[in-house]
Write an enzyme that holds these catalytic residues in place. Structure first.
Site, PDB file in Angstrom:
ATOM      1  N   ASP A 295       0.845  -1.202   0.000  1.00 24.51           N
ATOM      2  CA  ASP A 295       0.000   0.000   0.000  1.00 24.51           C
ATOM      3  C   ASP A 295       0.876   1.246   0.000  1.00 24.51           C
ATOM      4  OD1 ASP A 295       0.836  -0.738   2.627  1.00 24.51           O
ATOM      5  OD2 ASP A 295      -0.621   0.669   3.465  1.00 24.51           O
ATOM      6  N   GLU A 360       0.232  -1.142   5.824  1.00 22.99           N
ATOM      7  CA  GLU A 360       1.338  -0.570   6.589  1.00 22.99           C
ATOM      8  C   GLU A 360       1.179   0.936   6.761  1.00 22.99           C
ATOM      9  OE1 GLU A 360       5.233   1.239   7.472  1.00 22.99           O
ATOM     10  OE2 GLU A 360       3.968   1.559   5.720  1.00 22.99           O
TER      11      GLU A 360
END
Length: 667
Positions: A295, A360
């Site tokens: 991400d 994350e």
């Protein structure tokens, strides 16, 4: 007895000097060490190498089992010293268990029989504290090839020492007669001859430069912004895209669903899955776990980007786009490295496990719970190394290895008091304005030079030791280059050591933005009814997030009472993480250092990072083994900022580095 001790010491000294036994040293524990903490295996908080008071030097391996704590207490109380021949950090796993690593550098796994425990206990009790030999060894039951037979037959340095000292076996009159030294020399010499020529691999990586860049471009086009609920589908697509690519390299891959995320408004949204995988199941090989995230942070061209953030552009020797450096570039470099090694039919000397998450940038929600489940079901049991490539060099030219991270505590300060936004011309001057109150609170958090104004914050910070100061003096760092790389006209400090410590060693507070206020181009002359300010504190050892949260809340409440506003203030504490520091003399770091030297022809700097990667400490705690940060990109990547980039040569050389690292782990 004295002759036996002398010969044993000669064996150790010669082995150490010739590079066959590199760990003839002792750990020292605090003279006032809390034995209850020792029982619980909490010695990782003590840096025995730099701050301990030496008691009595003893060479002893503390065994596993119920009697381990009792034995450790006995040794300390007998004034024999508290020397534990283990790999730091000192955790319960390392104190009571471990393994012997295959490059003959350290004993990591020690299990001792009850009979041996009783024998050692009697040996300790029978000696006066000041009449004991300098080196005391423990017989071990051992099952790790290729050393099991040597240990069973007594042909190991520790066995020899024990038998020499206990009188059960006559001491050799010469070092050449020491079976352990002979076996160890033979084994290490054979290891030294094992070296795979990676030059053809490097050439292939260079030739296929355009292919690697195109694959990265495809990944950047997937807008995997985990903080945006509207793009949650794109995040999942990024995970599935990566799984397909990794599977092509022979890895067994699967997705682990993580459940639901509860948003601030109470709505629930499915979390993106975590990609797990395996490559290799050879019980004779060690296992490394590779972690990365798929991400990215939000990005819009109108925020100040020179190009469209999700359309990667190559120019000026750099690859521009959101996620090029954080963290899609490094994740893909792992897969490229494995692909090229496979194509050259080079056997990777370690088993590999993969953990690529996609939350994350939003606190890694759901990942810790998943990893705890994977520990329970045994998936993490054989992991001896974890490697994370989600950090950066100190400068733009010299590679480094990161051994420390700051943690983070993040906050939202919400101020409200009006039922709706109001016209400033009609209501201005007649109401308490939430945005004005918020600006007041945020302005009291730190001074112009970055000093945190919250009372008690700095009281939590561990003192800087003289050894630390000297280490910072040795780091190669150009302050002028750093200032220019961030585009700053002036820095709060131009002193190298002070600047680096402010980045890594001390806490910092940063204000990130305001939610609820008008921020689009043009004017909108309204009084916002509710606003939320966002800030965070990067924390360092010995700062505990719970204590910091309490200090922040107390300070803001006092400011609010002093302000006397008619509005309401609410502090929201978000998910945080603790700091992480790792000793750099670990064999894991030595392997990575050799890889850096082979690829870049320079020794790496050992640095700490100011950023937070919460999962680092989680991996170390759950696996009980070493974690390393192995960056592949220069410091000017501008991750999280506008115009994020990865230098093209860093991307290509990073593939070489990660391939070399995998090979060095096995040697």
């Amino acid at each position: 007895m004295r002759a036996s001790i002398r010969c044993a010491l000669d064996c150790c000294t010669k082995a150490k000097n010739e590079g066959y036994w590199r760990t003839i040293y002792c750990w020292e524990i605090f003279a006032d060490a809390n034995l209850n903490k020792m029982d619980k295996g909490l010695l990782q908080k003590y840096d025995a190498r730099t701050t301990a008071k030496q008691l009595r030097i003893v060479f002893v391996s503390v065994p596993a089992g119920d009697k381990a704590a009792e034995l450790a207490r006995l040794i300390v109380n007998s004034h024999l010293g508290a020397c534990v021949k283990v790999l730091p950090p000192l955790t319960s796993y390392y104190i009571y268990e471990g393994q012997f690593n295959e490059d003959a550098e350290q004993v990591l796994m020690i299990k001792t029989s009850e009979a041996a425990l009783e024998e050692l206990e009697q040996l300790v009790k029978s000696n006066h504290p000041y009449d004991v030999p300098e080196f005391l060894a423990v017989p071990v039951d051992y099952a790790h090839a290729p050393y099991a037979e040597w240990l069973i037959n007594g042909s190991h340095m520790e066995w020899d020492l024990y038998y020499f000292l206990s009188g059960k076996k006559p001491a050799p009159t010469d070092v050449s007669e020491c079976p352990a030294f002979q076996k160890l020399k033979e084994f290490v010499d054979s290891k030294r001859k094992m070296s795979t020529d990676l030059k053809p691999v490097y050439e292939t990586i260079d030739k296929r430069r355009d292919e690697w860049i195109q694959i990265l471009k495809e990944s950047i086009a997937i807008e995997s912004v985990s903080s945006d609920p509207a793009r949650r589908g794109e995040v999942r697509r990024m995970v599935e895209w990566t799984m397909a690519y990794l599977s092509k390299q022979g890895a067994k891959c699967w997705l682990e669903e993580l459940g639901e995320q509860t948003l601030h408004d109470g709505k629930k949204l499915p979390l993106p899955p975590c990609l797990l995988g395996e490559l290799g199941h050879d019980p004779k090989k060690k296992t490394v776990l590779l972690y990365g995230h798929l991400d990215v942070q939000p990005a819009r061209k109108e925020d100040g980007w020179n190009t469209e953030p999700f359309v990667m552009v190559e120019s000026d020797g750099k690859l521009w786009g959101r996620g090029t450096s954080d963290d899609k570039g490094p994740v893909l470099s792992w897969i490229h490295a494995i692909q090229v090694l496979n194509e050259h039919k080079i056997e990777i000397p370690v088993n590999i496990k993969f953990c690529f998450e996609a939350m994350e940038e939003s606190g890694s929600e759901g990942l810790t719970e998943l990893l705890q489940r994977k520990k329970t079901d045994g998936w993490l049991a054989d992991v001896e190394y974890t490697c994370i490539s989600d950090s950066y060099w100190l400068g733009t030219e010299k590679p480094c290895l990161s051994y420390g991270l700051r943690g983070i505590c993040s906050y939202h300060v919400e101020v409200s008091g009006l039922q709706q936004d109001l016209h400033s011309g009609v209501y201005g001057g007649s109401v308490y304005e939430p945005l004005n109150d918020l600006f007041y609170l945020m302005s009291q958090l730190m001074d112009v030079n970055g000093k945190i104004l919250i009372p008690g914050i700095m009281d939590q910070v561990a003192e800087v030791t003289q050894i630390e100061k000297e280490a910072y003096e040795k780091i190669d760092f150009d302050v002028k280059e750093y200032r220019e790389s961030v585009g700053a006209a002036k820095l709060p400090s131009e002193h190298k050591e002070t600047l680096l410590m402010n980045r890594w060693r001390f806490p910092s507070l940063s204000v990130h933005g305001v939610e609820g206020a008008f921020s689009d181009p043009g004017d909108k002359t309204v009084i916002p009814s509710k606003v939320s300010g966002k800030f965070s504190i990067r924390v360092v050892p010995n700062m505990e997030p719970e204590n910091i949260n309490s200090l922040v809340a107390k300070y803001l409440n006092e400011l609010w009472e002093k302000r006397g506003s008619g509005n309401k203030m609410k502090l929201i504490t978000n998910q945080g993480s603790v700091p992480w520091v790792h000793p750099i003399d670990h064999p894991h770091f030595k392997a990575a250092s050799r890889a850096v030297k082979k690829v870049y022809n320079v020794e790496p700097d050992f640095i700490r990072e100011g950023c937070s990667i919460p999962i680092t400490l989680t991996f170390q705690e759950l696996t009980g083994h070493s974690v390393i940060l192995l960056p592949t990109n220069a410091s000017d990547s501008m991750a999280h900022s506008q115009n994020e980039k990865m230098r093209t040569h860093c991307y290509i050389d990073g593939i070489k580095l990660l391939a070399t690292y995998l090979m060095e782990l096995g040697h």
